[in-house]
Design a protein around this motif. Structure first.
Motif, PDB file in Angstrom:
ATOM      1  N   ILE A  45       0.857  -1.190   0.000  1.00  0.00           N
ATOM      2  CA  ILE A  45       0.000   0.000   0.000  1.00  0.00           C
ATOM      3  C   ILE A  45       0.886   1.230   0.000  1.00  0.00           C
ATOM      4  CG2 ILE A  45      -1.774   1.285   1.256  1.00  0.00           C
ATOM      5  CD1 ILE A  45      -2.637  -1.390   2.501  1.00  0.00           C
ATOM      6  N   THR A  46       0.656   2.118  -0.963  1.00  0.00           N
ATOM      7  CA  THR A  46       1.488   3.315  -1.085  1.00  0.00           C
ATOM      8  C   THR A  46       0.677   4.566  -0.779  1.00  0.00           C
ATOM      9  OG1 THR A  46       2.931   2.322  -2.754  1.00  0.00           O
ATOM     10  CG2 THR A  46       2.905   4.719  -2.634  1.00  0.00           C
ATOM     11  N   GLU A  47       1.209   5.376   0.117  1.00  0.00           N
ATOM     12  CA  GLU A  47       0.670   6.714   0.350  1.00  0.00           C
ATOM     13  C   GLU A  47       1.500   7.689  -0.477  1.00  0.00           C
ATOM     14  OE1 GLU A  47      -1.289   9.462   0.611  1.00  0.00           O
ATOM     15  OE2 GLU A  47      -2.097   8.188   2.217  1.00  0.00           O
ATOM     16  N   ASP A  48       0.862   8.267  -1.510  1.00  0.00           N
ATOM     17  CA  ASP A  48       1.612   9.164  -2.398  1.00  0.00           C
ATOM     18  C   ASP A  48       1.300  10.631  -2.148  1.00  0.00           C
ATOM     19  OD1 ASP A  48      -0.905   9.451  -3.407  1.00  0.00           O
ATOM     20  OD2 ASP A  48      -0.425   8.781  -5.432  1.00  0.00           O
ATOM     21  N   PHE A  49       0.424  10.917  -1.172  1.00  0.00           N
ATOM     22  CA  PHE A  49       0.126  12.275  -0.725  1.00  0.00           C
ATOM     23  C   PHE A  49      -0.571  13.136  -1.777  1.00  0.00           C
ATOM     24  CE2 PHE A  49       3.745  10.696   1.670  1.00  0.00           C
ATOM     25  CZ  PHE A  49       3.252  10.790   2.963  1.00  0.00           C
ATOM     26  N   GLY A  92      -1.259  19.870  12.555  1.00  0.00           N
ATOM     27  CA  GLY A  92      -2.623  19.677  12.081  1.00  0.00           C
ATOM     28  C   GLY A  92      -2.781  18.308  11.442  1.00  0.00           C
ATOM     29  N   ASP A  93      -3.982  17.741  11.559  1.00  0.00           N
ATOM     30  CA  ASP A  93      -4.275  16.435  10.980  1.00  0.00           C
ATOM     31  C   ASP A  93      -4.814  16.583   9.567  1.00  0.00           C
ATOM     32  OD1 ASP A  93      -3.511  15.212  13.330  1.00  0.00           O
ATOM     33  OD2 ASP A  93      -5.556  15.104  14.135  1.00  0.00           O
ATOM     34  N   VAL A  94      -4.414  15.651   8.702  1.00  0.00           N
ATOM     35  CA  VAL A  94      -4.831  15.663   7.305  1.00  0.00           C
ATOM     36  C   VAL A  94      -5.319  14.266   6.931  1.00  0.00           C
ATOM     37  CG1 VAL A  94      -4.086  15.987   4.922  1.00  0.00           C
ATOM     38  CG2 VAL A  94      -3.199  17.489   6.704  1.00  0.00           C
ATOM     39  N   SER A  95      -6.474  14.185   6.292  1.00  0.00           N
ATOM     40  CA  SER A  95      -7.008  12.901   5.824  1.00  0.00           C
ATOM     41  C   SER A  95      -6.446  12.596   4.446  1.00  0.00           C
ATOM     42  CB  SER A  95      -8.535  12.931   5.777  1.00  0.00           C
ATOM     43  OG  SER A  95      -9.064  13.063   7.085  1.00  0.00           O
ATOM     44  N   LEU A  96      -5.757  11.461   4.326  1.00  0.00           N
ATOM     45  CA  LEU A  96      -5.143  11.054   3.070  1.00  0.00           C
ATOM     46  C   LEU A  96      -5.694   9.686   2.663  1.00  0.00           C
ATOM     47  CD1 LEU A  96      -1.467  12.102   3.880  1.00  0.00           C
ATOM     48  CD2 LEU A  96      -3.103  13.346   2.466  1.00  0.00           C
ATOM     49  N   TYR A  97      -5.141   9.124   1.612  1.00  0.00           N
ATOM     50  CA  TYR A  97      -5.612   7.852   1.072  1.00  0.00           C
ATOM     51  C   TYR A  97      -5.534   6.728   2.095  1.00  0.00           C
ATOM     52  CZ  TYR A  97      -5.644   3.807  -2.132  1.00  0.00           C
ATOM     53  OH  TYR A  97      -5.924   2.620  -2.758  1.00  0.00           O
ATOM     54  N   THR A  98      -4.436   6.692   2.866  1.00  0.00           N
ATOM     55  CA  THR A  98      -4.239   5.603   3.814  1.00  0.00           C
ATOM     56  C   THR A  98      -4.845   5.876   5.184  1.00  0.00           C
ATOM     57  OG1 THR A  98      -2.074   6.582   4.278  1.00  0.00           O
ATOM     58  CG2 THR A  98      -2.141   4.723   2.740  1.00  0.00           C
ATOM     59  N   GLY A  99      -5.252   7.107   5.460  1.00  0.00           N
ATOM     60  CA  GLY A  99      -5.806   7.449   6.759  1.00  0.00           C
ATOM     61  C   GLY A  99      -5.406   8.844   7.178  1.00  0.00           C
ATOM     62  N   SER A 100      -5.496   9.111   8.472  1.00  0.00           N
ATOM     63  CA  SER A 100      -5.186  10.437   9.009  1.00  0.00           C
ATOM     64  C   SER A 100      -3.704  10.530   9.371  1.00  0.00           C
ATOM     65  CB  SER A 100      -6.046  10.710  10.249  1.00  0.00           C
ATOM     66  OG  SER A 100      -5.665  11.921  10.867  1.00  0.00           O
ATOM     67  N   TRP A 101      -3.078  11.629   8.945  1.00  0.00           N
ATOM     68  CA  TRP A 101      -1.678  11.903   9.252  1.00  0.00           C
ATOM     69  C   TRP A 101      -1.586  13.255   9.961  1.00  0.00           C
ATOM     70  CZ3 TRP A 101       2.683   8.963   7.353  1.00  0.00           C
ATOM     71  CH2 TRP A 101       2.331   7.861   6.564  1.00  0.00           C
ATOM     72  N   ASN A 102      -0.619  13.381  10.850  1.00  0.00           N
ATOM     73  CA  ASN A 102      -0.378  14.645  11.534  1.00  0.00           C
ATOM     74  C   ASN A 102       0.851  15.324  10.940  1.00  0.00           C
ATOM     75  OD1 ASN A 102       1.147  16.163  14.000  1.00  0.00           O
ATOM     76  ND2 ASN A 102      -1.077  16.358  14.168  1.00  0.00           N
ATOM     77  N   TYR A 103       0.648  16.550  10.462  1.00  0.00           N
ATOM     78  CA  TYR A 103       1.739  17.363   9.936  1.00  0.00           C
ATOM     79  C   TYR A 103       2.124  18.362  11.033  1.00  0.00           C
ATOM     80  CZ  TYR A 103       0.639  15.954   5.060  1.00  0.00           C
ATOM     81  OH  TYR A 103       0.417  15.266   3.898  1.00  0.00           O
ATOM     82  N   ASP A 104       3.318  18.242  11.595  1.00  0.00           N
ATOM     83  CA  ASP A 104       3.796  19.161  12.622  1.00  0.00           C
ATOM     84  C   ASP A 104       5.141  19.708  12.167  1.00  0.00           C
ATOM     85  OD1 ASP A 104       4.372  20.577  14.885  1.00  0.00           O
ATOM     86  OD2 ASP A 104       4.414  18.860  16.248  1.00  0.00           O
ATOM     87  N   GLY A 105       5.163  21.003  11.837  1.00  0.00           N
ATOM     88  CA  GLY A 105       6.351  21.542  11.197  1.00  0.00           C
ATOM     89  C   GLY A 105       6.495  21.028   9.783  1.00  0.00           C
ATOM     90  N   ALA A 106       5.355  20.738   9.155  1.00  0.00           N
ATOM     91  CA  ALA A 106       5.356  20.153   7.810  1.00  0.00           C
ATOM     92  C   ALA A 106       4.175  20.682   7.016  1.00  0.00           C
ATOM     93  CB  ALA A 106       5.291  18.632   7.892  1.00  0.00           C
ATOM     94  N   LEU A 107       4.318  20.646   5.694  1.00  0.00           N
ATOM     95  CA  LEU A 107       3.288  21.103   4.767  1.00  0.00           C
ATOM     96  C   LEU A 107       3.234  20.178   3.562  1.00  0.00           C
ATOM     97  CD1 LEU A 107       3.996  24.957   4.533  1.00  0.00           C
ATOM     98  CD2 LEU A 107       2.072  23.893   5.702  1.00  0.00           C
ATOM     99  N   THR A 108       2.163  20.296   2.783  1.00  0.00           N
ATOM    100  CA  THR A 108       2.125  19.651   1.474  1.00  0.00           C
ATOM    101  C   THR A 108       3.053  20.415   0.544  1.00  0.00           C
ATOM    102  OG1 THR A 108      -0.135  18.863   1.755  1.00  0.00           O
ATOM    103  CG2 THR A 108       0.671  19.082  -0.497  1.00  0.00           C
ATOM    104  N   GLY A 109       3.982  19.704  -0.053  1.00  0.00           N
ATOM    105  CA  GLY A 109       4.939  20.345  -0.949  1.00  0.00           C
ATOM    106  C   GLY A 109       4.452  20.354  -2.383  1.00  0.00           C
ATOM    107  N   THR A 110       4.123  21.525  -2.901  1.00  0.00           N
ATOM    108  CA  THR A 110       3.660  21.658  -4.284  1.00  0.00           C
ATOM    109  C   THR A 110       4.504  22.641  -5.088  1.00  0.00           C
ATOM    110  OG1 THR A 110       2.071  23.381  -3.634  1.00  0.00           O
ATOM    111  CG2 THR A 110       1.277  21.103  -3.683  1.00  0.00           C
ATOM    112  N   ASP A 111       5.464  23.315  -4.440  1.00  0.00           N
ATOM    113  CA  ASP A 111       6.280  24.307  -5.128  1.00  0.00           C
ATOM    114  C   ASP A 111       7.330  23.639  -6.003  1.00  0.00           C
ATOM    115  OD1 ASP A 111       4.828  26.171  -3.747  1.00  0.00           O
ATOM    116  OD2 ASP A 111       6.385  26.574  -2.250  1.00  0.00           O
ATOM    117  N   LYS A 112       7.912  24.431  -6.891  1.00  0.00           N
ATOM    118  CA  LYS A 112       8.969  23.885  -7.737  1.00  0.00           C
ATOM    119  C   LYS A 112      10.208  23.545  -6.915  1.00  0.00           C
ATOM    120  CE  LYS A 112      10.751  28.469  -9.067  1.00  0.00           C
ATOM    121  NZ  LYS A 112      11.071  29.349 -10.203  1.00  0.00           N
ATOM    122  N   SER A 113      10.323  24.122  -5.706  1.00  0.00           N
ATOM    123  CA  SER A 113      11.461  23.804  -4.839  1.00  0.00           C
ATOM    124  C   SER A 113      11.296  22.456  -4.153  1.00  0.00           C
ATOM    125  CB  SER A 113      11.632  24.895  -3.783  1.00  0.00           C
ATOM    126  OG  SER A 113      10.485  24.980  -2.955  1.00  0.00           O
TER     127      SER A 113
END
Length: 513
Positions: A45-49, A63-84
């Protein structure tokens, strides 16, 4: 009395003889029930975010985020969508490091458990550094990134380190690290960025594609929506109840109806109109399309892309739904109409091209914006092309994009032979998927400036809708004229440009670099 006693005496042997005979008969043999042992099956099972996220406007607070595999907690983290951000697809996770003046580590934690695990594989890289992150003249320490995997067997109360610390060194490519898990007990994991740098600078780590592999019941309850847009999963469709049909709310962030930056500035390729069921014009504000009643898919979708469309004011909503604005005699494709088909719900106008508002992102999840797309076609070649075009915008350009499909019969993930239709014959599976992107420097007077053909790039791509497709979209580069010929029926892309300009732009194949 004597006669009576004699009769009784004589009858006893007869009764005994009868009993003896019954006892000597072979008893009926009842075979024991056959018990078929349950053989534990392997899982991966792959969580690809790609299915959800935590946007930058929320900040790095936990903060908690609901993803394909379940709930994940992002602490000091974000969804990375930038070119960086280094990622596979349109999303990953960016975890910030620990500056020397604070004890807070950025981390990504599971809020659910996994069972019978044999290995966990994680892709990582250094996030590209901005000038503020690079060491200054008074900082001699070399930028180094470190992260470690930690496991908890008490529901996240305490953690212990798993394996060795990982040291990703590349800011351009994800490396793959596999941890062998010898303890199959129920547990959960977190990834902690343990990097440090002098001063207040933080070394950020990019994380993507976490794969859990084991044998038996994983204990993971997957969401009812399989990732569809650069995601994993073989069904590419909701497995639950169809969502309620809805319309579209056109906000102030939508492109203008006419003129510069409008969605069909370069022309209506098929002269679509609201009176033709097979070439039905739909203007949904954030994109314009020609829709086919018979096929249950768009013939083409056209939209304008610039920096105002990708502000990340919202994350990916994944709120797939039927469009309520179709004529009543049209079949309304539902959010679960692709379920179990082996095809993704492939966006025409991508979700990541419309993140300026919830209205904009919601519009991209209407099923009138979808086609049945082979997973590897959607998640690899097309995802990379979409990322490439957004990178052109980040480089100071604007892009006019038209995407479409044609033909019948695609090969998804569940069959080696072409499938012509899904959803009980109501949705046609295309044989080919194409895209044309006109790239010009950001500015005004776009139609006029497009006449300067030396300053304009036109990328035309035509791919087979198969799961065996090569991941490199550049191998499918072609010309606009070739696509027009393949689609047929008087199809005319870029028709708003003078014919002399079309003759130049539509006949040259871009190099893709």
């Amino acid at each position: 009395m004597k006669i009576k006693h004699l009769l009784i005496y004589l009858s006893v042997p007869l009764l005994l003889a009868g009993c003896k005979k019954d006892m000597n008969e072979d008893p009926e043999v009842i075979p024991p029930p056959v018990v078929v042992p349950v053989v534990p099956q392997p899982y991966s099972i792959t969580e690809d975010f790609e299915n959800g996220g935590k946007v930058s406007s929320i900040g790095y607070d936990a903060g908690d985020v609901s993803l394909y595999t379940g709930s994940w907690n992002y602490d000091g983290a974000l969804t990375g969508t930038d070119k960086s951000d280094v990622k596979n697809g349109s999303k990953g996770v960016r975890i910030q490091g620990t500056p020397s003046n604070t004890k807070r580590n950025g981390m990504l934690s599971m809020n659910f458990n996994v069972k019978h695990l044999k290995s966990i594989t994680i892709k990582s890289a250094l996030t590209n550094f901005s000038d503020k992150q690079k060491p200054g003249p008074n900082v001699t320490q070399v930028l180094k990134g470190y992260w470690e995997l930690q496991s908890s067997k008490d529901g996240g109360k305490t953690y212990i380190k798993v394996g060795e610390t990982v040291n990703p060194t590349d800011t351009a490519m994800l490396i793959t690290t596999t941890f062998q898990i010898t303890d199959t007990a129920t547990q959960r994991f977190r990834i902690v960025n343990t990097s440090e740098l002098n001063g207040s600078n933080r070394v950020r780590i990019s994380i993507d594609d976490i794969t859990f592999a084991g044998v038996g019941d994983s204990g993971i309850t997957l969401s009812d929506t399989s990732p569809d847009d650069s995601g994993t999963g073989s069904t590419g469709g909701s497995t639950g109840t169809a969502n309620t049909p809805r319309g579209v709310t056109i906000g102030a962030d939508a492109p203008p109806a006419t003129g510069d930056n409008s969605n069909i500035l370069f022309g209506n390729p098929s002269s679509a109109a609201a009176v033709s069921s097979e070439n039905f014009l739909l203007d949904l504000g954030y994109y314009v399309e020609s829709y086919s009643k018979t096929r249950g898919t768009p013939n083409w979708v056209s939209w304008h892309l610039d920096g105002t469309n990708t502000t990340n004011a919202t994350g990916r909503l994944d709120n797939f739904a039927a469009y309520s604005g179709l004529p009543t005699d049209f079949f309304a494709v539902q959010s679960n109409s692709y379920s179990g088909s082996g095809f993704d719900r492939g966006h025409n106008c991508p979700s990541a091209d419309r993140t300026s508002s919830t209205a904009a992102n919601s519009a991209t999840f209407l099923m009138t914006n979808m086609i049945p797309q082979a997973p590897n076609n959607n998640q690899k070649a097309w995802a990379d092309l979409e990322n490439y075009l957004r990178a052109q915008v980040n480089g100071g350009n604007e892009v006019y994009i038209i995407m479409g499909s044609y033909g019948t019969g695609g090969v998804g993930s569940l069959s080696a032979t072409p499938i012509n239709t899904i959803a009980s014959g109501n949705v046609t599976v295309p044989s080919n998927v194409w895209k044309v992107a006109v790239i010009i420097p950001a500015g005004n007077g776009d139609l006029i400036r497009a006449g300067n053909t030396s300053a304009v790039r036109v990328i035309a791509v035509n791919t087979p809708n198969t799961n065996s497709i090569d991941a490199d979209w550049k191998k499918y580069l072609t010309t606009v004229r070739s696509i027009e010929t393949a689609v047929g029926g008087g199809f005319n892309l870029l028709s708003a440009l003078p014919q002399s300009v079309q003759d130049v732009l539509e006949t040259k194949a871009d190099a893709g670099i």
